[in-house]
Design a protein around this motif. Structure first.
Motif, PDB file in Angstrom:
ATOM      1  N   SER A   1       0.806  -1.215   0.000  1.00 44.15           N
ATOM      2  CA  SER A   1       0.000   0.000   0.000  1.00 44.15           C
ATOM      3  C   SER A   1       0.839   1.264   0.000  1.00 44.15           C
ATOM      4  O   SER A   1       0.321   2.355   0.135  1.00 44.15           O
ATOM      5  CB  SER A   1      -0.937  -0.005   1.216  1.00 44.15           C
ATOM      6  OG  SER A   1      -0.167  -0.081   2.404  1.00 44.15           O
ATOM      7  N   ALA A   2       2.182   1.119  -0.110  1.00 43.36           N
ATOM      8  CA  ALA A   2       3.035   2.299  -0.068  1.00 43.36           C
ATOM      9  C   ALA A   2       2.925   3.119  -1.341  1.00 43.36           C
ATOM     10  O   ALA A   2       3.203   4.313  -1.327  1.00 43.36           O
ATOM     11  CB  ALA A   2       4.486   1.876   0.160  1.00 43.36           C
ATOM     12  N   THR A   3       2.544   2.528  -2.443  1.00 44.92           N
ATOM     13  CA  THR A   3       2.435   3.235  -3.711  1.00 44.92           C
ATOM     14  C   THR A   3       1.015   3.727  -3.898  1.00 44.92           C
ATOM     15  O   THR A   3       0.070   2.937  -3.853  1.00 44.92           O
ATOM     16  CB  THR A   3       2.840   2.320  -4.873  1.00 44.92           C
ATOM     17  OG1 THR A   3       4.175   1.854  -4.656  1.00 44.92           O
ATOM     18  CG2 THR A   3       2.761   3.067  -6.191  1.00 44.92           C
ATOM     19  N   ALA A   4       0.865   5.015  -4.137  1.00 42.69           N
ATOM     20  CA  ALA A   4      -0.467   5.588  -4.339  1.00 42.69           C
ATOM     21  C   ALA A   4      -0.996   5.164  -5.705  1.00 42.69           C
ATOM     22  O   ALA A   4      -0.233   4.852  -6.621  1.00 42.69           O
ATOM     23  CB  ALA A   4      -0.401   7.103  -4.229  1.00 42.69           C
ATOM     24  N   PRO A   5      -2.307   5.162  -5.877  1.00 39.71           N
ATOM     25  CA  PRO A   5      -2.870   4.779  -7.177  1.00 39.71           C
ATOM     26  C   PRO A   5      -2.586   5.823  -8.243  1.00 39.71           C
ATOM     27  O   PRO A   5      -2.179   6.954  -7.956  1.00 39.71           O
ATOM     28  CB  PRO A   5      -4.369   4.647  -6.880  1.00 39.71           C
ATOM     29  CG  PRO A   5      -4.594   5.497  -5.680  1.00 39.71           C
ATOM     30  CD  PRO A   5      -3.342   5.422  -4.868  1.00 39.71           C
TER      31      PRO A   5
END
Length: 694
Positions: free
Chosen positions: A162-166
């Motif tokens: 979840s560290a990478t934003a969409p």
């Protein structure tokens, strides 16, 4: 990564529903481990002497084998769910160096909303905007910091995924039609959704749903071996069962996320957002009309308009001019358009236009002799004129096949070129001897039938070479477009407000959360069925389909026969042209900015066909209209033109003509040429004069 915090009820509801989805995953894991737990109990009981005896020994072996099989099956399903390629929307990535102002605006908007900024921005040929998770390894080149899957079971590093934003996906028509302030207001609720997306539970629940959806697509793909079919059947059953269990919770989770995003975005440009929503609906209408009435005829001629987004602005401006209710929209054009946020809007427009042609028509990824861009200033000559003359040439070739003589009644000696009078006399002649359309695939039967029908026909040997109606001064080595399918040409006159089928729901490119029973193949699934496109589903049509027979019931027998012949000819041409366009993607670059080929597989195009197959009467009407337009251009000085809302049109003295469609329909349906002849007489069109064809 921490949660989004806050007291929004929508976010709390979304988190609770995400936990419910994860509980379904946990229960599935528990069910898979239950036989193994029973086997462990039996084995421990046997080793301690508590469960001794022959019956217990047999039970231990049976339960142990069952536990091993269940664990292997569960591990296979978990592996496929974790590693299957989820569906992803075809887009054109906007690099930060090519749009620094756009990235700055989005980041400022995220700061005001107190949410994480999107990791990247991409454009799509669609009137919608959304967030898309592309952290799966199959969605592109590996990032600088790799993230591992955490989907197979508990204990996985969920926080790392979840560290990478969409990615923020923006519909390209919004950038060109909306002003900067309007685009900011429309994107506020979308950007606000990065907050809930960053929560670990919601992110994990979404990945689980997408993995199950991708697993269903894998199970639905065709397999050769019987063992593979059995394995895919089990995989599909388990995945669909889990999807049904998650359906309600996933739908409520997404509703909660949307409610939380809308609540958070109310503090940013709320008043302007109400005005901007009007522009969203207007953009939908203009984009649909531009694709179905303007772009589609060009695609079928082997040309792709390279400035579709500029065209939608022109179409909506024309709509504002025609519609008195939209007069206020024209004043917006003095404000700064959102496309100014791009460093090179023309390059982005070209890349999005090519992507639209590939998605909606199935064109190749690169330009060539049979697939080349066309500018709007060249559209009348390169698309409109050529499509009309190609349709007219096909019409006369079919008449030759049916044995209709070239010289019309009362024509001067030596007049044997392609004339409109030949078509009118053939369709207007009473036909009492024929009650059903002949077989369009049998030239001899058609010729014999037409010989008995009237004095204007003569038998033509089927082995005789067919005359080619070409201008003697025209070059004979002109390249023919590989994507030629001019039956798509629109009636350029009248009925400008007739409804046309939309090119699809903007949400169709993303898997729905409330219909998990139906398999949702991802764009990269090679086994997904190829959607039908073009005007015909079979390469050669010899007998009209049942629907076409019903459609041609209101036409004359000769009109039905001609429509069947045109349908068969179009099917043959499409079958010949399709292999020429089916090219493998090459590493040679096309436009400076191109679609993200690494994200999706383009070997099953078009993904979103614009229109269903046309009926025989529509094909016949379009071809007669094209012949009338050719006669008008060659004998009365008319000119082809582009109407931004209705597509190809005909100009007389700079003014668009009208009232042609009812006259053509009268000829097609009743065989009465009177209204059409009166219309041509009024404009000075001479049907007995030969016209130039291609």
């Amino acid at each position: 990564m921490t949660g989004i915090g806050g007291v929004e009820m929508g976010a709390q509801a979304a988190r609770s529903r995400a936990l419910a989805v994860l509980r379904v995953r946990s229960r599935a894991l528990a069910v898979a481990l239950l036989p193994a737990a029973a086997a462990v109990i039996l084995l421990v009981g046997g080793s301690t002497g508590h469960l001794a005896g022959g019956g217990w020994d047999v039970l231990r072996w049976v339960v142990s084998v069952l536990a091993l099989c269940v664990l292997l099956a569960a591990g296979g399903v978990a592996l496929v769910v974790a590693r299957s390629r989820p569906a992803v929307t075809p887009t054109v990535t906007v690099a930060e160096e090519s749009a620094p102002d756009l990235y700055r605006m989005v980041r400022d908007l995220a700061d005001r909303l107190d949410v994480p900024a999107p990791s990247a921005i991409a454009l799509t040929p669609d009137c919608d905007s959304w967030l898309e998770d592309r952290t799966h390894p199959a969605h592109g080149p590996p990032p600088a910091e790799k993230h591992h899957d955490d989907l197979a079971g508990p204990g996985g590093p969920a926080h790392r995924r979840s560290a990478t934003a969409p990615v923020l996906v923006i519909g390209s028509p919004f950038l060109w039609w909306m002003r900067v302030g309007e685009l900011r207001a429309v994107l506020a609720p979308v950007v606000a959704g990065t907050g809930p997306s960053a929560h670990p539970d919601i992110a994990a629940a979404r990945r689980f749903i997408r993995g199950l959806d991708a697993a269903v697509a894998v199970a639905s793909a065709g397999r050769r071996g019987p063992l593979s079919r059995v394995a895919c059947a089990g995989l599909g059953w388990a995945s669909r069962l889990l999807l049904r269990s998650c359906r309600g919770h996933a739908a409520e989770m997404e509703r909660g996320v949307a409610a939380a995003a809308a609540e958070r975005a109310q503090a940013v440009d709320y008043g302007l957002r109400i005005v901007a929503q009007e522009q969203v609906g207007l953009a939908y209408a203009g984009w649909d009309r531009l694709l179905t009435r303007v772009a589609l005829p060009a695609w079928r001629m082997g040309r792709w308009p390279s400035r579709l987004d500029v065209g939608v602005v022109a179409a909506l401006t024309e709509l504002s001019r025609r519609d008195r209710l939209a007069e206020g929209f024209a004043s917006r054009l003095g404000e700064r358009p959102a496309c100014d946020l791009l460093e090179e809007p023309g390059v982005m427009d070209e890349a999005v236009s090519l992507l639209a042609a590939r998605l909606f028509h199935g064109g190749p990824a690169e330009t060539g002799a049979d697939w080349s861009p066309v500018g709007w200033e060249e559209y009348p000559e390169e698309v409109v004129d050529r499509s009309w003359r190609t349709d007219a040439a096909r019409l006369h070739r079919v008449l030759d096949t049916l044995g209709v003589r070239r010289a019309a009644e009362g024509a001067a000696p030596g007049t044997d070129g392609p004339t409109l009078a030949r078509v009118l006399d053939h369709l207007a002649t009473p036909d009492a001897a024929s009650t059903a359309p002949p077989n369009a695939g049998s030239d001899a039967h058609a010729a014999g039938t037409e010989t008995e029908n009237g004095p204007d026909t003569a038998p033509a040997p089927t082995d005789a070479p067919q005359p080619a109606y070409e201008d003697p001064d025209a070059p004979t080595d002109a390249p023919q477009p590989a994507y030629e399918d001019p039956d798509a040409s629109r009636l350029p006159f009248g009925d400008s407000d007739a409804s046309r089928p939309s090119y699809g729901d903007p949400g169709a490119s993303r898997p729905p959360v409330d219909d998990f029973d139906a398999p949702q193949p991802p764009y990269g699934d090679l086994g997904a069925p190829h959607p039908p496109y073009g005007d015909h589903a079979t390469p050669v049509l010899t007998i009209p389909a049942e629907d076409d027979e019903d459609d041609l019931a209101d036409t004359t027998a000769r009109g039905a026969a001609l429509a069947a012949g045109l349908t068969a000819q179009l099917a043959r041409e499409e079958a010949e042209a399709r292999p020429a366009g089916a090219r493998a993607p090459s590493s040679a670059p096309g436009p400076a900015a191109g679609p993200d080929d690494a994200l999706w597989d383009d070997r099953a195009l078009p993904l979103l066909p614009l229109q269903p197959p046309r009926t025989g009467r529509e094909i016949l009407t379009a071809h007669i209209t094209a012949m009338v337009c050719c006669a008008a251009m060659d004998t009365a000085g008319a000119a082809p033109a582009l109407d931004w809302l209705d597509g190809p049109s005909l100009l007389f003295d700079g003014a668009r003509t009208a009232d042609l469609a009812p006259s053509v329909l009268s000829l097609v349906e009743t065989g009465d040429p009177g209204p059409l002849r009166a219309w041509m007489t009024e404009l000075g069109i001479r049907p007995e004069k030969p016209v130039r064809l291609v």
